[in-house]
Design a protein around this motif. Structure first.
Motif, PDB file in Angstrom:
ATOM      1  N   GLU A   1       0.838  -1.203   0.000  1.00  0.00           N
ATOM      2  CA  GLU A   1       0.000   0.000   0.000  1.00  0.00           C
ATOM      3  C   GLU A   1       0.873   1.254   0.000  1.00  0.00           C
ATOM      4  O   GLU A   1       0.555   2.242  -0.666  1.00  0.00           O
ATOM      5  CB  GLU A   1      -0.918   0.012   1.221  1.00  0.00           C
ATOM      6  CG  GLU A   1      -2.001  -1.046   1.189  1.00  0.00           C
ATOM      7  CD  GLU A   1      -2.804  -1.040   2.478  1.00  0.00           C
ATOM      8  OE1 GLU A   1      -3.447  -0.011   2.783  1.00  0.00           O
ATOM      9  OE2 GLU A   1      -2.775  -2.068   3.188  1.00  0.00           O
ATOM     10  N   LEU A   2       1.968   1.204   0.748  1.00  0.00           N
ATOM     11  CA  LEU A   2       2.892   2.332   0.789  1.00  0.00           C
ATOM     12  C   LEU A   2       3.489   2.591  -0.592  1.00  0.00           C
ATOM     13  O   LEU A   2       3.597   3.744  -1.016  1.00  0.00           O
ATOM     14  CB  LEU A   2       4.006   2.076   1.814  1.00  0.00           C
ATOM     15  CG  LEU A   2       5.107   3.126   1.903  1.00  0.00           C
ATOM     16  CD1 LEU A   2       4.548   4.501   2.266  1.00  0.00           C
ATOM     17  CD2 LEU A   2       6.178   2.692   2.892  1.00  0.00           C
ATOM     18  N   VAL A   3       3.872   1.549  -1.304  1.00  0.00           N
ATOM     19  CA  VAL A   3       4.416   1.707  -2.659  1.00  0.00           C
ATOM     20  C   VAL A   3       3.420   2.466  -3.535  1.00  0.00           C
ATOM     21  O   VAL A   3       3.775   3.432  -4.217  1.00  0.00           O
ATOM     22  CB  VAL A   3       4.757   0.340  -3.291  1.00  0.00           C
ATOM     23  CG1 VAL A   3       5.033   0.474  -4.785  1.00  0.00           C
ATOM     24  CG2 VAL A   3       5.941  -0.285  -2.595  1.00  0.00           C
TER      25      VAL A   3
ATOM     26  N   GLY B   1       9.850   8.455  -5.654  1.00  0.00           N
ATOM     27  CA  GLY B   1      10.505   7.247  -6.124  1.00  0.00           C
ATOM     28  C   GLY B   1      10.727   6.267  -4.992  1.00  0.00           C
ATOM     29  O   GLY B   1      11.017   6.657  -3.858  1.00  0.00           O
ATOM     30  N   SER B   2      10.564   5.011  -5.293  1.00  0.00           N
ATOM     31  CA  SER B   2      10.869   3.944  -4.340  1.00  0.00           C
ATOM     32  C   SER B   2      11.152   2.693  -5.153  1.00  0.00           C
ATOM     33  O   SER B   2      10.885   2.648  -6.357  1.00  0.00           O
ATOM     34  CB  SER B   2       9.707   3.710  -3.369  1.00  0.00           C
ATOM     35  OG  SER B   2       8.581   3.180  -4.046  1.00  0.00           O
ATOM     36  N   ALA B   3      11.709   1.696  -4.497  1.00  0.00           N
ATOM     37  CA  ALA B   3      12.020   0.448  -5.205  1.00  0.00           C
ATOM     38  C   ALA B   3      11.933  -0.716  -4.235  1.00  0.00           C
ATOM     39  O   ALA B   3      12.212  -0.572  -3.043  1.00  0.00           O
ATOM     40  CB  ALA B   3      13.414   0.508  -5.816  1.00  0.00           C
TER      41      ALA B   3
ATOM     42  N   ARG C   1       8.730  -9.437   1.748  1.00  0.00           N
ATOM     43  CA  ARG C   1       7.382  -8.860   1.783  1.00  0.00           C
ATOM     44  C   ARG C   1       7.356  -7.459   2.395  1.00  0.00           C
ATOM     45  O   ARG C   1       6.379  -6.740   2.251  1.00  0.00           O
ATOM     46  CB  ARG C   1       6.447  -9.759   2.593  1.00  0.00           C
ATOM     47  CG  ARG C   1       6.112 -11.074   1.930  1.00  0.00           C
ATOM     48  CD  ARG C   1       5.020 -11.826   2.686  1.00  0.00           C
ATOM     49  NE  ARG C   1       5.367 -12.098   4.085  1.00  0.00           N
ATOM     50  CZ  ARG C   1       6.015 -13.182   4.507  1.00  0.00           C
ATOM     51  NH1 ARG C   1       6.410 -14.092   3.646  1.00  0.00           N
ATOM     52  NH2 ARG C   1       6.261 -13.355   5.786  1.00  0.00           N
ATOM     53  N   LEU C   2       8.427  -7.079   3.112  1.00  0.00           N
ATOM     54  CA  LEU C   2       8.409  -5.829   3.870  1.00  0.00           C
ATOM     55  C   LEU C   2       9.330  -4.733   3.336  1.00  0.00           C
ATOM     56  O   LEU C   2       9.091  -3.558   3.598  1.00  0.00           O
ATOM     57  CB  LEU C   2       8.781  -6.096   5.331  1.00  0.00           C
ATOM     58  CG  LEU C   2       7.840  -6.976   6.141  1.00  0.00           C
ATOM     59  CD1 LEU C   2       8.407  -7.201   7.540  1.00  0.00           C
ATOM     60  CD2 LEU C   2       6.454  -6.375   6.217  1.00  0.00           C
ATOM     61  N   VAL C   3      10.400  -5.088   2.647  1.00  0.00           N
ATOM     62  CA  VAL C   3      11.410  -4.080   2.323  1.00  0.00           C
ATOM     63  C   VAL C   3      10.991  -3.154   1.184  1.00  0.00           C
ATOM     64  O   VAL C   3      10.336  -3.560   0.232  1.00  0.00           O
ATOM     65  CB  VAL C   3      12.791  -4.709   2.007  1.00  0.00           C
ATOM     66  CG1 VAL C   3      13.362  -5.402   3.229  1.00  0.00           C
ATOM     67  CG2 VAL C   3      12.715  -5.645   0.819  1.00  0.00           C
TER      68      VAL C   3
END
Length: 163
Positions: free
Chosen positions: A85-87, A96-98, A129-131
């Motif tokens: 959800e955060l992504v 940006g995120s990865a 699942r978390l990073v």
């Protein structure tokens, strides 16, 4: 194969190599070496700023660096509750995120011959699942970093009110 055998990105059909450096790229890197120390220091400063401004959000775990070790923070990788959800939220906010490790190594096709299954390495599976990695590059401005921080705070404030 030259890019760690991945196809599609972050999924590895074969054990590959990291051999993407040709002569032209090597020449460019020789020039860039003079800037490496400054870029590393800037990444470390950006990481420190995140440590100072994100430590109080209980839904995320900041990277642990052993006191006798150091990091140049090629990535700044969080363990985040509600990661997927955060992504989506960060995409919506144009941050940006990865997710560099969406699947643990023991599940990658290139290692299927080893016979491991989901459940064999629960900590690696949980991490996958978390990073999520957030921007930490050396040219990141304080204003941009404050925006990333405010987006994380806003997201988790909403999640707390929903729970």
């Amino acid at each position: 194969l030259r890019h760690h055998g991945e196809n599609p990105r972050y999924y590895h059909k074969w054990v590959g190599l990291n051999s993407r450096l040709d002569t032209l790229q090597a020449a460019v890197l020789l020039v860039k070496l003079a800037y490496l120390e400054g870029w590393s220091a800037a990444r470390q400063a950006n990481a420190l700023y995140y440590y100072q401004h994100l430590a109080d959000i209980p839904q995320i775990e900041l990277p642990y660096i052993h006191p006798k070790a150091g990091s140049i923070f090629n990535q700044f990788t969080l363990r985040a509750r509600y990661r997927d959800e955060l992504v989506n939220y960060l995409i919506e906010k144009e941050v940006g995120s990865a997710i560099y490790y969406p699947q643990p190594l023991h599940i990658q096709e290139c290692f299927s011959y080893l016979g491991y299954r989901m459940g064999d390495f629960p900590l690696a599976e949980e991490a996958s699942r978390l990073v999520i990695s957030i921007p930490v590059f050396s040219e990141l401005t304080r204003e941009q970093q404050d925006y990333v921080i405010s987006c994380l705070r806003e997201f988790y404030a909403r999640k707390i009110s929903e729970d």
